[in-house]
Each structure stands twice: as C-alpha cells, then as structure tokens.
Design an enzyme around this catalytic site. Structure first.
Site, PDB file in Angstrom:
ATOM      1  CD  GLN A   1       2.472   8.624   5.572  1.00  6.05           C
ATOM      2  OE1 GLN A   1       1.650   8.322   6.413  1.00  6.05           O
ATOM      3  NE2 GLN A   1       3.746   8.829   5.871  1.00  6.05           N
TER       4      GLN A   1
ATOM      5  CG  ASP B   1       0.190  15.994   6.994  1.00  6.38           C
ATOM      6  OD1 ASP B   1       0.645  14.954   7.497  1.00  6.38           O
ATOM      7  OD2 ASP B   1      -1.004  16.106   6.632  1.00  6.38           O
TER       8      ASP B   1
ATOM      9  CG  PHE C   1       0.883  10.061  10.275  1.00  2.00           C
ATOM     10  CD1 PHE C   1       0.941   8.678  10.244  1.00  2.00           C
ATOM     11  CD2 PHE C   1      -0.303  10.657  10.698  1.00  2.00           C
ATOM     12  CE1 PHE C   1      -0.152   7.895  10.620  1.00  2.00           C
ATOM     13  CE2 PHE C   1      -1.407   9.889  11.075  1.00  2.00           C
ATOM     14  CZ  PHE C   1      -1.332   8.511  11.039  1.00  2.00           C
TER      15      PHE C   1
ATOM     16  CD1 TRP D   1      -3.062   4.987   5.479  1.00  2.00           C
ATOM     17  CD2 TRP D   1      -3.877   4.288   7.450  1.00  2.00           C
ATOM     18  NE1 TRP D   1      -2.618   5.854   6.453  1.00  2.00           N
ATOM     19  CE2 TRP D   1      -3.110   5.451   7.673  1.00  2.00           C
ATOM     20  CE3 TRP D   1      -4.474   3.674   8.542  1.00  2.00           C
ATOM     21  CZ2 TRP D   1      -2.940   6.020   8.940  1.00  2.00           C
ATOM     22  CZ3 TRP D   1      -4.305   4.239   9.802  1.00  2.00           C
ATOM     23  CH2 TRP D   1      -3.550   5.398   9.987  1.00  2.00           C
TER      24      TRP D   1
ATOM     25  CD1 TRP E   1      -7.511  10.620   2.429  1.00  2.00           C
ATOM     26  CD2 TRP E   1      -7.326   8.418   2.746  1.00  2.00           C
ATOM     27  NE1 TRP E   1      -6.197  10.356   2.762  1.00  2.00           N
ATOM     28  CE2 TRP E   1      -6.065   9.011   2.970  1.00  2.00           C
ATOM     29  CE3 TRP E   1      -7.446   7.037   2.889  1.00  2.00           C
ATOM     30  CZ2 TRP E   1      -4.941   8.265   3.328  1.00  2.00           C
ATOM     31  CZ3 TRP E   1      -6.322   6.300   3.247  1.00  2.00           C
ATOM     32  CH2 TRP E   1      -5.099   6.921   3.460  1.00  2.00           C
TER      33      TRP E   1
ATOM     34  CD1 TRP F   1      -0.833   2.318   2.397  1.00  4.96           C
ATOM     35  CD2 TRP F   1      -2.673   1.880   1.191  1.00  4.96           C
ATOM     36  NE1 TRP F   1      -1.645   3.417   2.476  1.00  4.96           N
ATOM     37  CE2 TRP F   1      -2.775   3.180   1.747  1.00  4.96           C
ATOM     38  CE3 TRP F   1      -3.712   1.394   0.393  1.00  4.96           C
ATOM     39  CZ2 TRP F   1      -3.892   3.997   1.535  1.00  4.96           C
ATOM     40  CZ3 TRP F   1      -4.814   2.209   0.183  1.00  4.96           C
ATOM     41  CH2 TRP F   1      -4.902   3.486   0.747  1.00  4.96           C
TER      42      TRP F   1
ATOM     43  CD  GLU G   1      -5.489  14.685   6.067  1.00  7.10           C
ATOM     44  OE1 GLU G   1      -5.548  14.002   7.085  1.00  7.10           O
ATOM     45  OE2 GLU G   1      -5.696  14.216   4.926  1.00  7.10           O
TER      46      GLU G   1
ATOM     47  CG  ASN H   1      -1.336   7.190   2.605  1.00  5.65           C
ATOM     48  OD1 ASN H   1      -0.987   6.149   3.132  1.00  5.65           O
ATOM     49  ND2 ASN H   1      -1.435   8.302   3.294  1.00  5.65           N
ATOM     50  CG  ASP H   2      -0.373  11.550   2.306  1.00  8.37           C
ATOM     51  OD1 ASP H   2      -1.356  10.939   1.889  1.00  8.37           O
ATOM     52  OD2 ASP H   2      -0.385  12.208   3.347  1.00  8.37           O
TER      53      ASP H   2
HETATM   54  C1  FRU Z   1      -3.197  12.515   4.220  1.00 10.29           C
HETATM   55  C2  FRU Z   1      -2.848  11.933   5.588  1.00 10.29           C
HETATM   56  C3  FRU Z   1      -1.894  12.854   6.322  1.00 10.29           C
HETATM   57  C4  FRU Z   1      -1.187  11.917   7.253  1.00 10.29           C
HETATM   58  C5  FRU Z   1      -1.098  10.660   6.426  1.00 10.29           C
HETATM   59  C6  FRU Z   1      -1.218   9.396   7.202  1.00 10.29           C
HETATM   60  O1  FRU Z   1      -3.606  11.562   3.300  1.00 10.29           O
HETATM   61  O2  FRU Z   1      -4.016  11.707   6.320  1.00 10.29           O
HETATM   62  O3  FRU Z   1      -2.511  13.944   6.976  1.00 10.29           O
HETATM   63  O4  FRU Z   1       0.066  12.406   7.625  1.00 10.29           O
HETATM   64  O5  FRU Z   1      -2.137  10.714   5.471  1.00 10.29           O
HETATM   65  O6  FRU Z   1      -0.986   8.284   6.379  1.00 10.29           O
END
Ligand code: FRU
Length: 505
Positions: free
Chosen positions: A47, A159, A87, A55, A311, A28, A213, A30-31
């Site tokens: 991430q 962040d 994070f 997640w 999300w 997986w 974020e 993400n950011d």
């Molecule tokens: C944004 C977020 C951030 C956080 C991260 C956690 O997608 O929610 O605010 O740092 O993902 O995975």
C-alpha cells in the site's frame, strides 16, 4: 486513518531510515500486498501513496529482492485512478492460465485486489474485489476490463488473499477476505479467478476489539512432520491488539476445502478485554500489522512480512521523506511446546549476509542490582543473542540504543511470567500521545532460562524470544548518539549465561 502528520526535520528523520528493513524512498507505505516468489525473485508490493508520506492515493508500490534483506524499489505497479483506490490484496502465478490472461507460452501473474470505489464512480461507496495481470514478471500490470469480479454491495469487504487449494480429487482457487466491521472472514472459490462462489464464513471469534483486516490461510506441518498438517488462519485487527492498537491474531484448525474449523473453542461474539492474553497473537509488540505470507516461497517455506507500524500513530512517526518500514521477513513454523501447539517465527534471512565479524561476547556473569554498559558492544544496527537465568531480581534484561541507563528496555519479569519492551525512554516519543509505552507478552522459562534474539535497527527493535515462540516488534526513535548496549537487573541478581552482540552493516 487520519492523515495529519507531524513534520520532522529532514536531518533527524533521515537518520531513522532502517538498514535492515524496507522503506519506500520518498513516500508513505502500509500493508505488504501481493507477496510472491517468482522466477528467483521475491516481490514485495505494498500500500503506497505515490504522492506523499501520509496515507492516501492508495496504489500498489513495488520492490524486489533475492535475499529478503536488500530490496530494490520499482515504479508504482498498480495505480489508483478517478474511480478507485487500490487497497490490499494478493498475487498468484496462474501457471495453467485458468484466467485466460496469458499470452502464447507466457502464463500470467494475477493480482486480486480490493477496489475501494470513490465518490462519483459507478460503484460509489463499495469495496469489491478486482483483478489485474502481468505478463512481464510483475513489473507492468493491466487492469481487467470486467472489474470488479466479486461485489457483495458491501462498504467493508476487502483484503483478498488467494491460494490454490488441492483437495486430491479437485483443485481450485480459494479466496479469504474480510467483512471488516462484521469481524468475519469470508471464503470463496473459483476456477478462473473471475467467477467466485461463497464457501463459508468464520467469525466473530476471539479478539474483536477492532475491524478485521488482511486475513491469510495456509497449512503448516506440525513439528516438521509433512504427514501431519494443520491450517493456520491469521486475522489482523485494528484496534484491539494486546498492547493497544493494531495487531494480528491467529487460529489453528482444519480446512476441508470449504470451511475452516478451529481446534479449540473460540469465544464468540464481542470481545472480553480481560481475555486478550489468552488469544494467540502473531506478535505482541505494537508495530506488527497486516502480516501476510508469500505465495510460492521456495522449499515450501512459509514466509511472512508485516507493516511495522500501528494505525494509532502511523501518520505521525517522525520520519521524512519516507514514512513506515516493513518488518523483517519471517519464517513461520508450528511447534508443540508444553503440550500446546504454537506458531514459531524466525528471521527468514539468518544467513549472516550483513554480519560484521566484529562481535562482542560474554558468558557466565552474574549481574547485581543496577545497570552495566557493555564496553565494546555499542552500535546502531545489531543482532543480539542473549541467554539469562533468573536469580533474585524481579526484573532483568537489556537496554538498547541507550545512553547509560536510558534507552529501550527489553526485559523479563520472571515472577509475572512476562517479557517486556519499555520504550518510554527510547528517544523521541512526543509526536503522538499513545506512542510512549511499556508493553508485555506472556513468557515461560525453558530449562530455567530465557533466550532472546533481538534485531536492533535505526528505528526498531524486533525481539524473538525462546527461539521465536514469542515475538515483540516495536518502533523506536533514538538519537544517533544513543548507541550503548547495557544489561540490567532490578532488586536482586540474574545471570547472563551468554551474550553475543553482532554488528550488522
Ligand atoms: C489495513 C488496511 C486494509 C486496507 C488498506 C488500505 O491496514 O486498512 O484493510 O486494504 O489498509 O490502505
């Protein structure tokens, strides 16, 4: 973020793996985090759940590239532990060793990330900012023993994006982070990355339909004039985007080293959903989130990458063993159009590195009510450049990754001044109730026409309209056999001034 995932069959899921977009091999993501160009290499941290394709276990994965198109995955860079999840955050090259983490002649790369402290840890329930450093060009990282370095006792403080601010008489590090549920950007300064002093706050303002974020703050020349700089503050929010769920908004203004002052009046307080169309969005599609820019990009370019997901359904998209792609890297600039200043985005790698010389071209054709599949244009990974002039049709455009008239529609409704991406018949849409959608963005004709550049991949379309003045990025999950490219006009005529379909390897 819910962690319930659908379990796709391996065969179809692997066929969605993109050719032009980064994915983690088996896990997986993400950011994007810690984007930096260092010693000739682009570093993309992100991430990552190193153990699964939903997640969780948040750590920083790592990939590198020299062309922003082909990426090599490396071992996890900064891993979660019993006390903290790692994070989102950023990386700076501390060339003057202000942090003291350097060794001999080697200046450190310093990562500033959010420690999301776990139950049972000394800072249980808190999100605070922490440091790690690398002395080997970003491959191995050591967490600072003095972590966290910035703790407000908040459960939603995260962040951090850090950059070097040069105010002429003095220069220092500036951090932009968020108090997510207060819809607020918070700015801090530091001389050594370890001690931070509050400068100011910005927000709530404009879109506040979801938590704020992943902010970013950077200067850009206006219309290419280096003497005329404007500051751009980007804020991602979830949910509350213009077409639902996750999205990124931006503000233009000035930054005096302490405070960000927006140019135009922003609405304060709680969001009025009817005004969403008035705000400035990085991308109007449903799958462009947590966008953030590179530190130290060459030639003063401002390059951004976003997570290509939302999300609302992120944990459910039908892919395995990987889940979630990154967007293409984009170059950002500021241009005046119709008297208004706006961000313009172009694919950062437009050098045709992957272009197959086989391309389909057509020009000066009038379409009449209906769908016309373009013979010889079929493909799965393509760049399409098209220019339309409206006639009497209320809607016209392209059908991509199609099967005859079915597919993903990228169209224009000139009477309503909208660009649309309609993915209701794009392939698999059944994995989540909110995935199937017809989404719109405002668009105006330029010299009477509409020019689109669309990048099509195994699970996405990225639309750059009017030379990047409006962008729409969306995931799609078509059958491998849906390869048609068609043009359509509804209830009348429209002219294709030109269309070029370039197959990308
Ligand atoms: C944004 C977020 C951030 C956080 C991260 C956690 O997608 O929610 O605010 O740092 O993902 O995975």
């Amino acid at each position: 973020m819910d962690t319930l995932a659908s379990t796709p069959t391996a065969a179809t899921a692997e066929s969605y793996r993109p050719a032009l977009h980064y994915t983690a091999k088996n896990t997986w993501l993400n950011d994007p985090n810690g984007l930096i160009f260092h010693e000739g290499v682009y570093h993309l941290y992100y991430q990552n759940n190193p153990l699964d394709n939903v997640w969780g276990n948040m750590s920083w994965g790592h990939a590198t590239s020299t062309d922003l198109l082909t990426w090599t995955e490396h071992p996890v860079a900064i891993a979660c532990d019993a006390n903290e999840d790692i994070f989102s955050g950023s990386i700076v090259y501390d060339r003057r060793n202000t942090s003291g983490f350097g060794s001999g002649s080697v200046a450190p790369l310093v990562a500033i990330y959010t420690s999301a402290f776990k139950p049972g840890s000394p800072y249980e329930g808190v999100q605070a900012q922490s440091l790690a450093y690398s002395l080997d060009g970003g491959h191995t990282w050591t967490k600072y023993l003095g972590n966290p370095v910035l703790n407000r006792g908040s459960a939603e403080f995260r962040d951090p994006k850090v950059f070097r601010y040069d105010g002429g008489t003095e220069s220092y590090w500036v951090m932009v982070a968020v108090e997510a549920t207060d819809f607020q950007v918070v700015l801090y300064r530091s001389d050594d990355l370890k001690h931070w002093e509050l400068l100011s706050t910005f927000g709530p303002a404009n879109a506040t339909g979801g938590v704020w974020e992943c902010p970013d703050l950077f200067p850009l020349p206006v219309d290419g004039d280096p003497e005329n700089l404007k500051w751009v503050l980007t804020v991602n929010l979830n949910p509350g985007g213009p077409n639902g769920g996750s999205a990124g908004q931006y503000f233009l203004g000035g930054f005096d080293g302490t405070t960000f002052i927006p140019d135009s009046t922003v609405t304060e307080g709680l969001q009025d959903p009817d005004r969403l169309g008035e705000y400035q969005w990085l991308d109007w599609g449903r799958d462009y989130y947590a966008a953030v820019s590179f530190s130290d990009a060459p030639d003063n370019r401002r390059l951004m990458i976003a997570w290509m997901n939302n999300w609302e359904y992120a944990n459910h998209i039908p892919t395995a063993p990987w889940r979630s792609p990154m967007s293409l890297a984009r170059e950002i600039s500021l241009q005046t159009s119709d008297g208004k200043l706006c961000l313009v985005q172009q694919p950062a790698n437009d050098r045709g590195g992957l272009a197959d010389p086989e391309s389909f071209c057509l020009s000066g054709t009038t379409m009449h009510d209906g769908v016309q599949v373009l013979p010889g244009a079929a493909g799965t990974v393509q760049r399409i450049d098209v220019s339309f002039t409206p006639g009497s049709a209320e809607e016209f455009g392209l059908i991509l990754r199609g099967d005859g008239a079915k597919g993903t529609r990228v169209g224009i409704r000139p009477g309503q001044a909208t660009l649309l991406v309609d993915r209701r018949e794009s392939g698999r849409t059944d994995f989540h109730p909110s995935f199937s959608s017809k989404d719109t963005a405002p668009i105006l004709a330029r010299n009477g026409s509409y020019d689109l550049t669309v990048f099509v991949d195994h699970c996405s379309v990225e639309v750059f309209a009017q030379d990047g003045q409006v962008t729409m990025t969306e995931l799609i999950f078509p059958a491998e056999t849906s390869t048609d490219v068609a043009v359509y006009a509804a209830a009348g005529t429209a002219t294709i001034n030109s269309i070029k379909v370039t197959q990308l390897a």
